[in-house]
Design an enzyme around this catalytic site. Sequence first.
Site, PDB file in Angstrom:
ATOM      1  N   TYR A 104     107.400 -46.975 113.003  1.00  0.00           N
ATOM      2  CA  TYR A 104     107.122 -45.841 113.759  1.00  0.00           C
ATOM      3  C   TYR A 104     106.591 -44.835 112.573  1.00  0.00           C
ATOM      4  O   TYR A 104     105.235 -44.227 112.995  1.00  0.00           O
ATOM      5  CB  TYR A 104     108.308 -45.224 114.473  1.00  0.00           C
ATOM      6  CG  TYR A 104     108.029 -44.257 115.271  1.00  0.00           C
ATOM      7  CD1 TYR A 104     107.465 -44.335 116.449  1.00  0.00           C
ATOM      8  CD2 TYR A 104     108.632 -42.937 114.823  1.00  0.00           C
ATOM      9  CE1 TYR A 104     107.200 -42.920 117.041  1.00  0.00           C
ATOM     10  CE2 TYR A 104     108.440 -41.737 115.483  1.00  0.00           C
ATOM     11  CZ  TYR A 104     107.717 -41.927 116.587  1.00  0.00           C
ATOM     12  OH  TYR A 104     107.720 -40.507 117.423  1.00  0.00           O
ATOM     13  N   LYS A 151     102.740 -42.856 112.663  1.00  0.00           N
ATOM     14  CA  LYS A 151     102.433 -41.351 112.861  1.00  0.00           C
ATOM     15  C   LYS A 151     101.572 -40.938 111.545  1.00  0.00           C
ATOM     16  O   LYS A 151     100.859 -39.910 111.655  1.00  0.00           O
ATOM     17  CB  LYS A 151     103.811 -40.821 113.114  1.00  0.00           C
ATOM     18  CG  LYS A 151     104.522 -41.037 114.281  1.00  0.00           C
ATOM     19  CD  LYS A 151     103.373 -41.004 115.731  1.00  0.00           C
ATOM     20  CE  LYS A 151     104.078 -40.939 116.874  1.00  0.00           C
ATOM     21  NZ  LYS A 151     103.120 -40.733 118.048  1.00  0.00           N
TER      22      LYS A 151
HETATM   23  P1  NAP Z   1     108.970 -41.310 126.061  1.00  0.00           P
HETATM   24  O1  NAP Z   1     109.796 -40.259 127.062  1.00  0.00           O
HETATM   25  O2  NAP Z   1     109.421 -42.630 125.728  1.00  0.00           O
HETATM   26  O3  NAP Z   1     107.652 -41.250 126.632  1.00  0.00           O
HETATM   27  C1  NAP Z   1     106.597 -42.140 126.087  1.00  0.00           C
HETATM   28  C2  NAP Z   1     105.394 -42.099 127.138  1.00  0.00           C
HETATM   29  O4  NAP Z   1     104.521 -43.251 126.531  1.00  0.00           O
HETATM   30  C3  NAP Z   1     105.968 -42.952 128.362  1.00  0.00           C
HETATM   31  O5  NAP Z   1     104.888 -42.157 129.538  1.00  0.00           O
HETATM   32  C4  NAP Z   1     105.440 -44.235 128.264  1.00  0.00           C
HETATM   33  O6  NAP Z   1     104.938 -45.064 129.508  1.00  0.00           O
HETATM   34  C5  NAP Z   1     103.981 -43.943 127.430  1.00  0.00           C
HETATM   35  N1  NAP Z   1     103.605 -45.070 127.145  1.00  0.00           N
HETATM   36  C6  NAP Z   1     103.935 -46.287 126.171  1.00  0.00           C
HETATM   37  N2  NAP Z   1     103.149 -47.102 125.720  1.00  0.00           N
HETATM   38  C7  NAP Z   1     101.852 -47.147 126.543  1.00  0.00           C
HETATM   39  C8  NAP Z   1     100.705 -47.504 126.888  1.00  0.00           C
HETATM   40  N3  NAP Z   1     100.512 -48.641 126.101  1.00  0.00           N
HETATM   41  N4  NAP Z   1      99.835 -46.987 127.574  1.00  0.00           N
HETATM   42  C9  NAP Z   1     100.017 -45.909 128.241  1.00  0.00           C
HETATM   43  N5  NAP Z   1     101.184 -45.124 128.190  1.00  0.00           N
HETATM   44  C10 NAP Z   1     101.949 -45.682 127.288  1.00  0.00           C
HETATM   45  O7  NAP Z   1     108.768 -40.544 124.544  1.00  0.00           O
HETATM   46  P2  NAP Z   1     108.446 -38.925 124.225  1.00  0.00           P
HETATM   47  O8  NAP Z   1     109.661 -38.778 123.361  1.00  0.00           O
HETATM   48  O9  NAP Z   1     108.065 -38.200 125.282  1.00  0.00           O
HETATM   49  O10 NAP Z   1     107.180 -39.391 123.447  1.00  0.00           O
HETATM   50  C11 NAP Z   1     105.832 -38.757 123.582  1.00  0.00           C
HETATM   51  C12 NAP Z   1     105.257 -38.546 122.355  1.00  0.00           C
HETATM   52  O11 NAP Z   1     105.943 -37.759 121.648  1.00  0.00           O
HETATM   53  C13 NAP Z   1     105.065 -39.847 121.452  1.00  0.00           C
HETATM   54  O12 NAP Z   1     103.844 -40.099 120.878  1.00  0.00           O
HETATM   55  C14 NAP Z   1     105.936 -39.740 120.501  1.00  0.00           C
HETATM   56  O13 NAP Z   1     105.953 -40.610 119.358  1.00  0.00           O
HETATM   57  C15 NAP Z   1     105.930 -38.585 120.212  1.00  0.00           C
HETATM   58  N6  NAP Z   1     107.255 -37.825 119.657  1.00  0.00           N
HETATM   59  C16 NAP Z   1     108.356 -37.883 120.155  1.00  0.00           C
HETATM   60  C17 NAP Z   1     109.353 -37.153 119.446  1.00  0.00           C
HETATM   61  C18 NAP Z   1     110.853 -37.109 120.174  1.00  0.00           C
HETATM   62  O14 NAP Z   1     111.727 -36.712 119.552  1.00  0.00           O
HETATM   63  N7  NAP Z   1     111.076 -37.443 121.429  1.00  0.00           N
HETATM   64  C19 NAP Z   1     109.388 -36.538 118.208  1.00  0.00           C
HETATM   65  C20 NAP Z   1     108.047 -36.667 117.566  1.00  0.00           C
HETATM   66  C21 NAP Z   1     107.110 -37.064 118.222  1.00  0.00           C
HETATM   67  P3  NAP Z   1     106.142 -46.026 130.191  1.00  0.00           P
HETATM   68  O15 NAP Z   1     107.234 -45.164 130.790  1.00  0.00           O
HETATM   69  O16 NAP Z   1     105.130 -46.811 130.989  1.00  0.00           O
HETATM   70  O17 NAP Z   1     106.810 -46.749 129.025  1.00  0.00           O
END
Ligand code: NAP
Length: 235
Positions: free
Chosen positions: A157, A161
């Site tokens: 991961y 990033k």
């Molecule tokens: P999340 O709730 O797990 O959502 C991730 C989303 O990405 C889901 O809609 C998932 O779809 C989708 N996804 C995964 N693989 C995919 C694919 N091959 N094609 C299309 N969609 C796909 O996570 P989140 O925290 O909201 O993450 C959103 C972004 O923020 C990510 O890039 C993550 O790395 C980043 N981020 C998050 C945090 C945090 O603390 N949460 C911090 C820094 C950065 P499905 O439902 O179908 O799996």
Amino acid sequence: MTETIALVTGANKGIGYETVKQLTALGMTTFLAARDVERGTVAAKELDAEFVQLDVTDPDSAKAAAAVVEDRYGRLDVLVNNAGIAGVADQQPSTADVNVIRTVFDTNFFGVINVTNAMLPLLSRSSAPRIVNVSSGIGSLAGMSSLHAALPPSLAYVPSKTAVNSLTVQYAKELRPQGILVNAADPGYCATDLNGHSGFRTTAQGAAVSVYLATLGADGPTGGFFTDDGAVVPW
Ligand code: NAP
């Protein structure tokens, strides 16, 4: 005033869902892109957004989604590359499974390229094109050696990033002459499925940086890494 057309990947839940909500609240016509048709359709209906199917790991899926946007609006103004996965919990370098790392890079890094390149012809028809790549503060090399030193090692991961940050600068360099602003977003640690809801920020707080970078003025930055208050995150 002409309407703004936006697309957010991985938007059926989490930060992406909330980003669609906030962009729509600003009056944008927003495509909620998701790989799962049923979950994506339900989410889009809840937010009064348009659904488009898009698996970011599949270049053909990205091209098909671009064709849908082109059919309906002929252009795209805002692309938020939000879809991301964390991979397995144990990402110790010494015991790493390279297949896990490849899977994470397929989504988090190659997925951004698949979608961006499919959408670029549409973005180039916009008068104010913006690309937001959702990165993470833990991808910061500067942070790794100081701020986040306490975090356990992660060979999938975190490097994915860091690579998104580098990719962002490369796109920004190429696209600057066309007025396409490309920036990386640090949403902070938000409670989502990605981290078992251990984050201390809300998805609304996490989405704010994507919205900030999606709505930059013509004199806004490009090739940078930011938090929602516009503060620069060290690379
Ligand atoms: P999340 O709730 O797990 O959502 C991730 C989303 O990405 C889901 O809609 C998932 O779809 C989708 N996804 C995964 N693989 C995919 C694919 N091959 N094609 C299309 N969609 C796909 O996570 P989140 O925290 O909201 O993450 C959103 C972004 O923020 C990510 O890039 C993550 O790395 C980043 N981020 C998050 C945090 C945090 O603390 N949460 C911090 C820094 C950065 P499905 O439902 O179908 O799996």
